[in-house]
Scaffold this motif. Sequence first.
Motif, PDB file in Angstrom:
ATOM      1  N   ASP A  13       0.068  -1.278   0.366  1.00 12.38           N
ATOM      2  CA  ASP A  13      -0.483  -0.215  -0.127  1.00 12.38           C
ATOM      3  C   ASP A  13       0.768   1.408   0.146  1.00 12.38           C
ATOM      4  OD1 ASP A  13      -2.701  -1.075  -0.005  1.00 12.38           O
ATOM      5  OD2 ASP A  13      -2.779  -1.591   1.800  1.00 12.38           O
ATOM      6  N   ALA A  14       2.254   1.215   0.162  1.00 11.11           N
ATOM      7  CA  ALA A  14       2.407   2.272   0.563  1.00 11.11           C
ATOM      8  C   ALA A  14       3.979   3.021  -1.045  1.00 11.11           C
ATOM      9  CB  ALA A  14       3.725   2.269   1.404  1.00 11.11           C
ATOM     10  N   ILE A  15       3.460   2.116  -1.718  1.00 13.28           N
ATOM     11  CA  ILE A  15       3.797   2.879  -2.528  1.00 13.28           C
ATOM     12  C   ILE A  15       2.644   3.415  -3.796  1.00 13.28           C
ATOM     13  CG2 ILE A  15       4.178   1.572  -5.204  1.00 13.28           C
ATOM     14  CD1 ILE A  15       5.050  -0.678  -3.737  1.00 13.28           C
ATOM     15  N   GLU A  16       3.596   4.675  -4.649  1.00 14.63           N
ATOM     16  CA  GLU A  16       2.406   5.381  -4.898  1.00 14.63           C
ATOM     17  C   GLU A  16       2.701   5.496  -6.727  1.00 14.63           C
ATOM     18  OE1 GLU A  16       1.798   9.343  -4.536  1.00 14.63           O
ATOM     19  OE2 GLU A  16       4.176   9.369  -4.467  1.00 14.63           O
ATOM     20  N   GLY A  17       3.509   4.134  -6.886  1.00 10.69           N
ATOM     21  CA  GLY A  17       3.629   4.237  -8.910  1.00 10.69           C
ATOM     22  C   GLY A  17       5.173   3.719  -8.452  1.00 10.69           C
ATOM     23  N   LEU A  18       5.396   4.433  -9.996  1.00 13.09           N
ATOM     24  CA  LEU A  18       6.623   3.993 -10.091  1.00 13.09           C
ATOM     25  C   LEU A  18       7.437   5.260 -10.757  1.00 13.09           C
ATOM     26  CD1 LEU A  18       5.421   0.980 -11.951  1.00 13.09           C
ATOM     27  CD2 LEU A  18       7.969   0.735 -11.267  1.00 13.09           C
ATOM     28  N   MET A  19       9.496   5.305 -10.538  1.00 10.85           N
ATOM     29  CA  MET A  19       9.742   6.471 -10.950  1.00 10.85           C
ATOM     30  C   MET A  19      10.775   5.810 -12.004  1.00 10.85           C
ATOM     31  SD  MET A  19       9.206   8.887  -9.225  1.00 10.85           S
ATOM     32  CE  MET A  19      11.028   9.935  -9.697  1.00 10.85           C
ATOM     33  N   LEU A  20      11.150   5.823 -13.526  1.00 13.96           N
ATOM     34  CA  LEU A  20      11.775   6.179 -14.045  1.00 13.96           C
ATOM     35  C   LEU A  20      13.316   7.176 -14.370  1.00 13.96           C
ATOM     36  CD1 LEU A  20       8.760   4.693 -15.148  1.00 13.96           C
ATOM     37  CD2 LEU A  20       9.695   5.424 -17.357  1.00 13.96           C
ATOM     38  N   LYS A  21      14.386   6.274 -14.293  1.00 14.10           N
ATOM     39  CA  LYS A  21      15.164   7.287 -14.101  1.00 14.10           C
ATOM     40  C   LYS A  21      16.432   7.129 -14.990  1.00 14.10           C
ATOM     41  CE  LYS A  21      15.000   8.155  -8.756  1.00 14.10           C
ATOM     42  NZ  LYS A  21      15.235   8.117  -7.207  1.00 14.10           N
ATOM     43  N   LYS A  22      16.501   7.505 -16.375  1.00 11.94           N
ATOM     44  CA  LYS A  22      17.849   7.453 -17.346  1.00 11.94           C
ATOM     45  C   LYS A  22      19.295   6.777 -16.813  1.00 11.94           C
ATOM     46  CE  LYS A  22      17.652   9.329 -21.544  1.00 11.94           C
ATOM     47  NZ  LYS A  22      17.757  10.885 -22.500  1.00 11.94           N
ATOM     48  N   LEU A  23      19.670   5.953 -16.889  1.00 14.54           N
ATOM     49  CA  LEU A  23      20.826   5.784 -16.464  1.00 14.54           C
ATOM     50  C   LEU A  23      22.001   6.931 -16.544  1.00 14.54           C
ATOM     51  CD1 LEU A  23      20.714   2.219 -17.334  1.00 14.54           C
ATOM     52  CD2 LEU A  23      20.614   2.889 -15.418  1.00 14.54           C
ATOM     53  N   SER A  24      21.731   7.962 -17.499  1.00 18.13           N
ATOM     54  CA  SER A  24      22.984   8.887 -18.090  1.00 18.13           C
ATOM     55  C   SER A  24      22.870  10.434 -17.230  1.00 18.13           C
ATOM     56  CB  SER A  24      22.605   8.898 -19.707  1.00 18.13           C
ATOM     57  OG  SER A  24      21.798   9.259 -19.992  1.00 18.13           O
ATOM     58  N   SER A  25      20.986  10.272 -16.954  1.00 20.25           N
ATOM     59  CA  SER A  25      20.884  11.271 -16.116  1.00 20.25           C
ATOM     60  C   SER A  25      22.146  11.808 -15.097  1.00 20.25           C
ATOM     61  CB  SER A  25      19.891  11.509 -15.458  1.00 20.25           C
ATOM     62  OG  SER A  25      19.371  10.516 -13.977  1.00 20.25           O
ATOM     63  N   VAL A  26      22.124  12.994 -14.805  1.00 22.61           N
ATOM     64  CA  VAL A  26      23.040  13.952 -13.578  1.00 22.61           C
ATOM     65  C   VAL A  26      22.222  14.737 -12.819  1.00 22.61           C
ATOM     66  CG1 VAL A  26      25.533  14.334 -14.909  1.00 22.61           C
ATOM     67  CG2 VAL A  26      23.367  15.862 -15.188  1.00 22.61           C
TER      68      VAL A  26
END
Lengths: 535, 340
Positions: free
Chosen positions: A372-385
């Motif tokens: 329940d404590a999850i409100e979705g997903l995150m996508l993070k670009k591997l190259s992102s500074v």
Amino acid sequence: MQRFADLLDRLILTPSRNGKLRLMEDYFRAVPDPERGWAVAAITRDLDIRSVKPAMLREMTAERVDAELFALSYDYVGDLGETISLIWPGKRGANYQATLTEVVETLNSMSRTEARGTVATWLDALDPTARWALIKLITGGLRIGVGARLVKQALANFGDRPIQEIEELWHGLAPPYTKLFEWLEGKADKPENAMKAPFRPVMLAHAIEEADKARIDLSENAFEWKWDGIRVQAVAEGGQTRLYSRTGDDISNAFPDLVESMAFDAAIDGELLVYDPSEPPFAVRPFNDLQQRLNRKTVTKRMLTDYPAFIRAYDLLWHDGQDLRGLPFEERRALLERFIETEKPARFDLSPNVVVESWEHLAELRANPPLDAIEGLMLKKLSSVYVPGRPKGEWWKWKRQPFLIDAVLMYAQRGHGKRSSYYSDYTFGCWREDENGEDELVPVGKAYHGFTDEELKKIDRYVRNNTIDRFGPVRSVKASKEEGLVLEVAFEGLARSKRHKSGVSMRFPRISRLRWDKPAAEADRLETLEAMIPE
Amino acid sequence: MIRPDQLLCPSPAGLYCPPGDFYIDPVRPVDRAVITHGHADHARAGHGTVLATPETLAIMAVRYGEEFTARRQSLGYGETTSINGVEVSFAPAGHVLGSAQAITKWKGMTIVCTGDYKRREDPTCPPFEPVPCHVFISEATFGLPVFVHPDTRGEIANLLGSVQRNPDRAHLVGAYALGKAQRIITLLRLMGYDRPIYIHGALQRLCDLYEEHGIDLGELRPATIDAKDGSGKQDFAGQIIIAPPSAIQDKWARRFPDPLPAFASGWMRVRQRAKQRGVELPLIISDHADWTELTDTITEVDPEELWVTHGREEALVRWASLKGLKAKPLSLVGYEDEND
């Protein structure tokens, strides 16, 4: 004092955000140092005047005004500071107007006994508005509807700088912020933040819209759950420890359990959560449990044991003297993993990676998160500074679908500012059985956004044409099995609440659709809501 | 000498005079009424005979129609009449056009009932005149020491300053339709504002009536916009529009460009009141006496006894007792104190 008083007076009565920003910017332009800096400190509550306390002001007033007349007046006005400012018998001939700078500097160098006489002399000469400003200033807690963030935005606008730069500097600065103003006016270089454990402005994600999917290459991204707590930054440097909110407010005092455990030299970006003390660490509790610990000045022992806090780490921004923000996410993540593994900080764990194979898989995970404590997903670009703000195409969030219910409009309240002639705040209810076995509506929430301007006009007309009772700015509208407007309400979560008649409270409710077509009798029942409460 | 309550006493219908068999500002229909001024809670329709100043009678006829009473009896300031042996006269109260203090005399006893009054500048009516009496019946709308209204012209200057600073916003000034609206207009004129002032339709007849009584309001225009095409909307930017307080938050306000809600009332002294009503520009202008005016007036009139009615009676009675003046609250019902 008068200029500062006028500023406060106009801020409190100006409803629009832009209007407030303009007032502050104009003030910064018109008022010299150090006065404008003291005004900033007063509004951001970074000013602490210890020599005068509210009780002293009350005593001083009691020496001048009959107790019964004061009590009747206080009872009517409701606010102690305002009552004193209005009832204080000014002295004819007293015309020396103290400036804000003089007030601040004098009081900071005085004992309580000295301050008493001086404050009385000032109050004698000021008009009620300036007296009110003086009293608010020295007792703290202006309550003018302006937060520290808005002041920083006004400073950013004034100097034509991004707000992140102000936030980054903020905790290294001290009132009256003369160096900051010099820089903002282009008269000096940016001040160096010499403070240990500074705040580093936060990097944020964009919400994924349908059209974005084509532009996102899943193979270039890392995936994590989006945890339903509050985003924080935990910084420890040379024994100095601080916990910051995402806007750079120092919230260390509210989480001593966490802050005490920070025996490292690092800046960690993560999610503040509460865990279940009866289970092995860290079994995350729903957001409502975390809520118990938010916005509190002091924490009881009981809260520390019942709602212990920890941080689920997302990112490592700084470690042992090294700024890591310029490294790609992939490398920072590897450093973070090593950091957690070797240092084993007591109240920290790692936000796990989630393996995602396809958009279909991602959609499935989003629809059926394991907790329940999850409100979705995150996508993070591997190259992102790591850059402050919300850079395009770097990080994405895909929140789970909101909960939806159909509820019946029960009360409508007039809005503020541009909406002051519209009924724009709605209380809605669901059906339940009363003691006699009859169906009745019980209010389950309140929402004031989510609709378009066009829809607002239509609801407003409906409210005016279907009013059955009025209480000040609130109207009660027809709401029965036969008549009533059904609103589809979207919300992020539900919790039990003793403060609400219905026993439930909604998180972030908003109107998602107007169901003119749906008969009120077919709106949802309270039982449906109760079934949505996480255990 | 007689006791004062033999001359005037409270009753459910209002303040009653047993020997004269009449009521002052009765809240329900009676045979014979003496009316101090034209505000709706003091001047109601349906009495047998109404004794009032000619201005007040004219105001009542405008508000309720010519049939508002069976018989009218007009009495100017300073004139005296007798009702069943009780001598009745009027003195100016300085509240609104035609407002009067009702002076009753019988068997050597004089009681002055102020109705509503103030002591400040008002170009629309003659100033309050203190009248020596045994019993002074004072209103107490602003009967708390927190209510000390600032200089009225200073408040008008605030309005003019805001118009200058916000030339793109229509200034909607909420003002009670009888008295306050016309006072604001005349004060604006006295302070040199000579542009047309726009008025809500509900103000038209009363403004006309004031003009007929020789009060120059300058150029007034109806605040109307063509509802179909909204043409002329921008003409209202930077203009002053006067309307009844309720209209400021009503749908009516939406027709104007970026309206700036102002409200002229003594209640605006309390910041939270202004905020609750969504008022951005509070103008502390009242047609009622503030705490200083109340206490100064009572001291000046120097009665043997003070009776206090409608408002915050308790505080004024407390003040009197601290001064050693005999005082009591009258507890009359039916008067609204929100109308300022």
